[in-house]
Scaffold this motif. Sequence first.
Motif, PDB file in Angstrom:
ATOM      1  N   ASN A 108      88.011 100.316  31.398  1.00 21.17           N
ATOM      2  CA  ASN A 108      86.673 101.288  32.021  1.00 21.17           C
ATOM      3  C   ASN A 108      86.670 102.206  32.178  1.00 21.17           C
ATOM      4  OD1 ASN A 108      85.867  98.632  33.770  1.00 21.17           O
ATOM      5  ND2 ASN A 108      86.170  99.111  35.638  1.00 21.17           N
ATOM      6  N   ASP A 109      87.935 103.070  31.889  1.00 16.54           N
ATOM      7  CA  ASP A 109      87.651 104.578  31.268  1.00 16.54           C
ATOM      8  C   ASP A 109      87.230 104.404  29.576  1.00 16.54           C
ATOM      9  OD1 ASP A 109      88.762 105.574  33.723  1.00 16.54           O
ATOM     10  OD2 ASP A 109      90.320 105.637  33.174  1.00 16.54           O
ATOM     11  N   ALA A 110      87.097 103.132  29.447  1.00 16.13           N
ATOM     12  CA  ALA A 110      86.926 103.538  27.479  1.00 16.13           C
ATOM     13  C   ALA A 110      85.435 103.037  27.531  1.00 16.13           C
ATOM     14  CB  ALA A 110      87.782 102.911  26.680  1.00 16.13           C
ATOM     15  N   VAL A 111      85.026 102.654  28.078  1.00 14.79           N
ATOM     16  CA  VAL A 111      83.251 102.216  28.273  1.00 14.79           C
ATOM     17  C   VAL A 111      82.869 103.469  28.237  1.00 14.79           C
ATOM     18  CG1 VAL A 111      81.831 100.542  28.308  1.00 14.79           C
ATOM     19  CG2 VAL A 111      83.995 100.060  29.436  1.00 14.79           C
ATOM     20  N   ARG A 112      81.845 104.151  27.011  1.00 13.59           N
ATOM     21  CA  ARG A 112      80.246 104.593  26.713  1.00 13.59           C
ATOM     22  C   ARG A 112      79.273 103.587  27.322  1.00 13.59           C
ATOM     23  NH1 ARG A 112      80.256 106.476  21.905  1.00 13.59           N
ATOM     24  NH2 ARG A 112      78.968 104.276  21.339  1.00 13.59           N
ATOM     25  N   GLN A 113      78.303 104.292  28.143  1.00 12.88           N
ATOM     26  CA  GLN A 113      77.047 103.669  28.641  1.00 12.88           C
ATOM     27  C   GLN A 113      75.720 104.044  28.021  1.00 12.88           C
ATOM     28  OE1 GLN A 113      76.940 100.915  31.212  1.00 12.88           O
ATOM     29  NE2 GLN A 113      78.612 101.437  31.871  1.00 12.88           N
ATOM     30  N   ASN A 114      74.951 103.070  26.644  1.00 11.33           N
ATOM     31  CA  ASN A 114      74.751 103.109  25.950  1.00 11.33           C
ATOM     32  C   ASN A 114      72.947 103.194  27.189  1.00 11.33           C
ATOM     33  OD1 ASN A 114      76.250 103.310  23.862  1.00 11.33           O
ATOM     34  ND2 ASN A 114      75.967 101.452  23.379  1.00 11.33           N
ATOM     35  N   ASP A 115      71.692 104.447  26.251  1.00 12.03           N
ATOM     36  CA  ASP A 115      70.437 104.534  26.768  1.00 12.03           C
ATOM     37  C   ASP A 115      69.479 103.061  26.256  1.00 12.03           C
ATOM     38  OD1 ASP A 115      70.869 107.168  26.731  1.00 12.03           O
ATOM     39  OD2 ASP A 115      69.868 107.282  25.086  1.00 12.03           O
ATOM     40  N   ASP A 116      70.405 101.423  25.897  1.00 16.02           N
ATOM     41  CA  ASP A 116      69.759 101.075  26.266  1.00 16.02           C
ATOM     42  C   ASP A 116      70.446  99.998  27.122  1.00 16.02           C
ATOM     43  OD1 ASP A 116      71.788 100.270  24.776  1.00 16.02           O
ATOM     44  OD2 ASP A 116      70.619  99.188  23.243  1.00 16.02           O
ATOM     45  N   GLY A 117      71.157 100.389  27.928  1.00 16.81           N
ATOM     46  CA  GLY A 117      71.412  99.589  28.626  1.00 16.81           C
ATOM     47  C   GLY A 117      73.078  98.382  28.354  1.00 16.81           C
TER      48      GLY A 117
END
Length: 218
Positions: A108-117
């Motif tokens: 989870n620490d390596a995951v980025r949330q993108n603007d498109d979901g």
Amino acid sequence: MNLQSEVVLVHGLWHQPAHFDRLVEHLRRLGANVHAPRLHRGSLGADTAVVQETVDGCLVPPVVLGHSYGGSVITGLERARHLVYVAAFVPAAGESGAMLGGPSALVNDAVRQNDDGSTSIEPEWAHEVLYADCSAADSAWATSLLVPQQPGHGRGVPGRIAWQTTDSTYVRCEQDRALSPVLQERMAARCTKAVSVNSSHSPFISQPKWLAKHILEI
């Protein structure tokens, strides 16, 4: 090695079939027919359906390997001869990969949330989390292949639980920094047998010859 032996490789979240290139090369060199369908079909059910289509197209029931989220996919299959879970989720009835991993999953620490979901793996984290025992060149190559992941796949629940009726092997990755080796140990207890490898989350890149040997021994 029987030239009619069939192997199906099922990748995980953020990955694609090309990540299996090293493993495919070793398996084909040993005479196996190898298939690696692309997931990212919108849901666990859709991903399972495309892999089931591949399995149904094999000349004989195949050995099916699932990596990480791919474990949830292969759990829903029919007609597999043997299931191989590599640092993978082994859900029981009503369970999803997200449920098993929990909110404190190492990745989870390596995951980025993108603007498109969608979500992506932060490139600067990929080596440490996914490819820690890979060479710098192989890690850079694998990182360049990572793709954005649409939401929902990891929360899917398999429609059937194949490991209850199909022989299975769990490959526990002892140095995994994406999926806890302790959790892997618990899930491995659901399989027919288990083996351990001193690798990070991606032994199909760092140790493809070892993994190919174990697949073909099945």
